[in-house]
Scaffold this motif. Sequence first.
Motif, PDB file in Angstrom:
ATOM      1  N   ARG A  81       0.394  -9.675  -7.658  1.00 43.04           N
ATOM      2  CA  ARG A  81       1.572  -8.806  -7.695  1.00 43.04           C
ATOM      3  C   ARG A  81       1.169  -7.360  -7.994  1.00 43.04           C
ATOM      4  O   ARG A  81       1.616  -6.425  -7.318  1.00 43.04           O
ATOM      5  CB  ARG A  81       2.568  -9.303  -8.741  1.00 43.04           C
ATOM      6  CG  ARG A  81       3.816  -8.432  -8.829  1.00 43.04           C
ATOM      7  CD  ARG A  81       4.863  -9.021  -9.762  1.00 43.04           C
ATOM      8  NE  ARG A  81       4.412  -9.076 -11.146  1.00 43.04           N
ATOM      9  CZ  ARG A  81       4.189 -10.193 -11.814  1.00 43.04           C
ATOM     10  NH1 ARG A  81       4.336 -11.370 -11.237  1.00 43.04           N
ATOM     11  NH2 ARG A  81       3.808 -10.156 -13.075  1.00 43.04           N
ATOM     12  N   ALA A  82       0.314  -7.188  -8.993  1.00 40.74           N
ATOM     13  CA  ALA A  82      -0.133  -5.836  -9.338  1.00 40.74           C
ATOM     14  C   ALA A  82      -0.898  -5.200  -8.188  1.00 40.74           C
ATOM     15  O   ALA A  82      -0.720  -4.007  -7.879  1.00 40.74           O
ATOM     16  CB  ALA A  82      -0.998  -5.886 -10.599  1.00 40.74           C
ATOM     17  N   ASN A  83      -1.751  -5.977  -7.511  1.00 49.33           N
ATOM     18  CA  ASN A  83      -2.538  -5.436  -6.403  1.00 49.33           C
ATOM     19  C   ASN A  83      -1.662  -5.127  -5.197  1.00 49.33           C
ATOM     20  O   ASN A  83      -1.852  -4.106  -4.524  1.00 49.33           O
ATOM     21  CB  ASN A  83      -3.646  -6.417  -6.022  1.00 49.33           C
ATOM     22  CG  ASN A  83      -4.699  -6.547  -7.099  1.00 49.33           C
ATOM     23  OD1 ASN A  83      -4.893  -5.635  -7.900  1.00 49.33           O
ATOM     24  ND2 ASN A  83      -5.388  -7.679  -7.140  1.00 49.33           N
ATOM     25  N   ARG A  84      -0.713  -6.013  -4.912  1.00 49.58           N
ATOM     26  CA  ARG A  84       0.228  -5.754  -3.807  1.00 49.58           C
ATOM     27  C   ARG A  84       0.987  -4.456  -4.035  1.00 49.58           C
ATOM     28  O   ARG A  84       1.089  -3.608  -3.128  1.00 49.58           O
ATOM     29  CB  ARG A  84       1.218  -6.915  -3.703  1.00 49.58           C
ATOM     30  CG  ARG A  84       2.287  -6.745  -2.628  1.00 49.58           C
ATOM     31  CD  ARG A  84       3.488  -7.638  -2.928  1.00 49.58           C
ATOM     32  NE  ARG A  84       4.132  -7.258  -4.188  1.00 49.58           N
ATOM     33  CZ  ARG A  84       5.075  -7.984  -4.805  1.00 49.58           C
ATOM     34  NH1 ARG A  84       5.441  -9.150  -4.282  1.00 49.58           N
ATOM     35  NH2 ARG A  84       5.613  -7.563  -5.937  1.00 49.58           N
ATOM     36  N   ASP A  85       1.505  -4.286  -5.244  1.00 53.91           N
ATOM     37  CA  ASP A  85       2.305  -3.091  -5.530  1.00 53.91           C
ATOM     38  C   ASP A  85       1.459  -1.826  -5.484  1.00 53.91           C
ATOM     39  O   ASP A  85       1.905  -0.788  -4.980  1.00 53.91           O
ATOM     40  CB  ASP A  85       2.970  -3.234  -6.894  1.00 53.91           C
ATOM     41  CG  ASP A  85       4.013  -4.348  -6.931  1.00 53.91           C
ATOM     42  OD1 ASP A  85       4.358  -4.876  -5.858  1.00 53.91           O
ATOM     43  OD2 ASP A  85       4.444  -4.712  -8.051  1.00 53.91           O
ATOM     44  N   ALA A  86       0.229  -1.910  -6.006  1.00 53.41           N
ATOM     45  CA  ALA A  86      -0.641  -0.730  -5.999  1.00 53.41           C
ATOM     46  C   ALA A  86      -1.019  -0.339  -4.577  1.00 53.41           C
ATOM     47  O   ALA A  86      -1.015   0.842  -4.226  1.00 53.41           O
ATOM     48  CB  ALA A  86      -1.889  -1.004  -6.831  1.00 53.41           C
ATOM     49  N   ALA A  88       0.661  -1.055  -1.829  1.00 55.70           N
ATOM     50  CA  ALA A  88       1.854  -0.576  -1.139  1.00 55.70           C
ATOM     51  C   ALA A  88       2.162   0.869  -1.514  1.00 55.70           C
ATOM     52  O   ALA A  88       2.507   1.692  -0.649  1.00 55.70           O
ATOM     53  CB  ALA A  88       3.039  -1.479  -1.473  1.00 55.70           C
ATOM     54  N   ALA A  89       2.029   1.184  -2.790  1.00 56.59           N
ATOM     55  CA  ALA A  89       2.304   2.550  -3.237  1.00 56.59           C
ATOM     56  C   ALA A  89       1.333   3.556  -2.633  1.00 56.59           C
ATOM     57  O   ALA A  89       1.698   4.706  -2.358  1.00 56.59           O
ATOM     58  CB  ALA A  89       2.253   2.615  -4.766  1.00 56.59           C
ATOM     59  N   ASP A 214       6.748 -12.817  -1.283  1.00 53.32           N
ATOM     60  CA  ASP A 214       6.975 -11.996  -2.469  1.00 53.32           C
ATOM     61  C   ASP A 214       7.556 -12.837  -3.600  1.00 53.32           C
ATOM     62  O   ASP A 214       7.243 -12.614  -4.776  1.00 53.32           O
ATOM     63  CB  ASP A 214       7.926 -10.842  -2.133  1.00 53.32           C
ATOM     64  CG  ASP A 214       7.253  -9.750  -1.314  1.00 53.32           C
ATOM     65  OD1 ASP A 214       6.012  -9.668  -1.352  1.00 53.32           O
ATOM     66  OD2 ASP A 214       7.972  -8.996  -0.639  1.00 53.32           O
ATOM     67  N   ASP A 218       5.964 -12.952  -7.166  1.00 52.47           N
ATOM     68  CA  ASP A 218       6.774 -12.340  -8.222  1.00 52.47           C
ATOM     69  C   ASP A 218       7.191 -13.309  -9.314  1.00 52.47           C
ATOM     70  O   ASP A 218       7.839 -12.905 -10.279  1.00 52.47           O
ATOM     71  CB  ASP A 218       8.017 -11.692  -7.616  1.00 52.47           C
ATOM     72  CG  ASP A 218       7.683 -10.429  -6.826  1.00 52.47           C
ATOM     73  OD1 ASP A 218       6.627  -9.824  -7.111  1.00 52.47           O
ATOM     74  OD2 ASP A 218       8.453 -10.062  -5.927  1.00 52.47           O
TER      75      ASP A 218
END
Length: 499
Positions: A81-86, A88-89, A214, A218
């Motif tokens: 989750r942390a890697n996906r969000d980073a 994506a950002a 997701d 999540d």
Amino acid sequence: MSKSVPALRIDAKNDRPIRARGEFVLYWMIASRRTSWNFALDRAVELGRQHEKPVLVLEALRCGHRWNSARFHRFALDGMRANRDACAAAGVAYYPYVEPEAGAGSGLLEALAERAVAIVTDDYPCFFLPRMVESAARRVSVRIEAVDANGLLPMRACDVTQPTAYAFRRFLQKNLRPHLAEQPHASPLGLAAKLGGAVDLPATISKRWPRASDALIDGDDHLLAALPVDLTVPVAPKTGGSVAATLSLREFVRHKLPRYAEERSEPSQDVASGFSPWLHFGHLSVHAVLAEVARLENWTPESTAQTTSGKKDGWWNLSPSSEAFLDELVTWRELGFNFCSRVANYDRYESLPAWARKTLDEHATDPREHHYSLEEFARSETHDPLWNAAQRQLVREGRIHNYLRMLWGKKILEWTPNPRAALDVLIELNNRFALDGRDPNSYSGIFWTLGRYDRPWGPVRPIFGTIRYMTSANTARKMDVKPYLARYGATPARTLFTP
């Protein structure tokens, strides 16, 4: 990117060519599961810059291997989750894949490799990962490089197997300083984003190996429970991932580190960092930890002493608490990586030093007052309240207080039929429940119980011979264990094993 990844950290796993006409550089993230302070990601970006191609991060989660459980899957998914969000950002391509059944991911790496410039992966010396990388290197048609992002010292910087922490500490004091100047990038995703983020994969790949949803990443427990993992080892009350790790790092440095030297052995205080699960899953980098300590103490690598005495304190030129903490984080942790990277049978009884095997074998048939089965140990059903409390903490939280973990291991040696049986129980319980199990540092702790990195101790005792001896009674006399017993001594763990 101003500096290249040190050559000592890069190991080409095959002699396949780099495919300049490829569409992307593939970072196969298997151990250093983070998007910052990561030499492997740095190397993927470096190759992307050289060939003017974007980076695709593949993070896959296998099932079907030993000790596969809801506990470890959830912790790894938190990291995803942390890697996906980073990613994506930052606009960097990220491909999360979770096997729905054992073997379902077979072929994914080869399919991506056909379109890749090269594959960069993590050089990790433990569990099934080395065999997995060697196998992949034989199957794919493009270069695979494994990059060591494990510690401050590259594993290949030491060409001998260090016998003790003292010997390894002396080696570090002589050789570590130049490697302290070789830092991975704290924020490499910004560099990766400049290479472009769009990676178009054919529908044949995304259909056969669909990206993890997701909802699963999540935290949907129903989706997790549908996976073929051991549900009798439940999710631990610790969140995985680099975001949680970073928050804990800052909290520790500000509030616990100043008390570390004085209170780290006291169960009632528990000022231990708790970093080992995040370090094991690659969610936290030792370089990031050192940087946070350095900021606190206004320290630079030039501050280190010129002496190479092998003493625990003085070389870093930091406060006593920071010196004690770094000795655990660097000396003891990286000692395990030194051993596992150089000794193929690191997890076997035969890997113990000769003196330890000799004394254990001489006392292997000594009478034992107490005998417990594996599941009696797992359910905390011994006569010893302190040992039971430590086991309950392991089952509930995936960890044991650092000092009590040593006692926990010593008693297993005392209450099993022989030292080989003790080793089997130690490995099974640790790797089944501990969030930091299946790790070089974890194997160091297990085998220290039986004499690795230690020396003979007198007098000669039944069962132990000259192996270092510990008792619950002495532990209770030396430290305040009453709060620990109150916290972990009441609720039995039996219900966690109900099918």
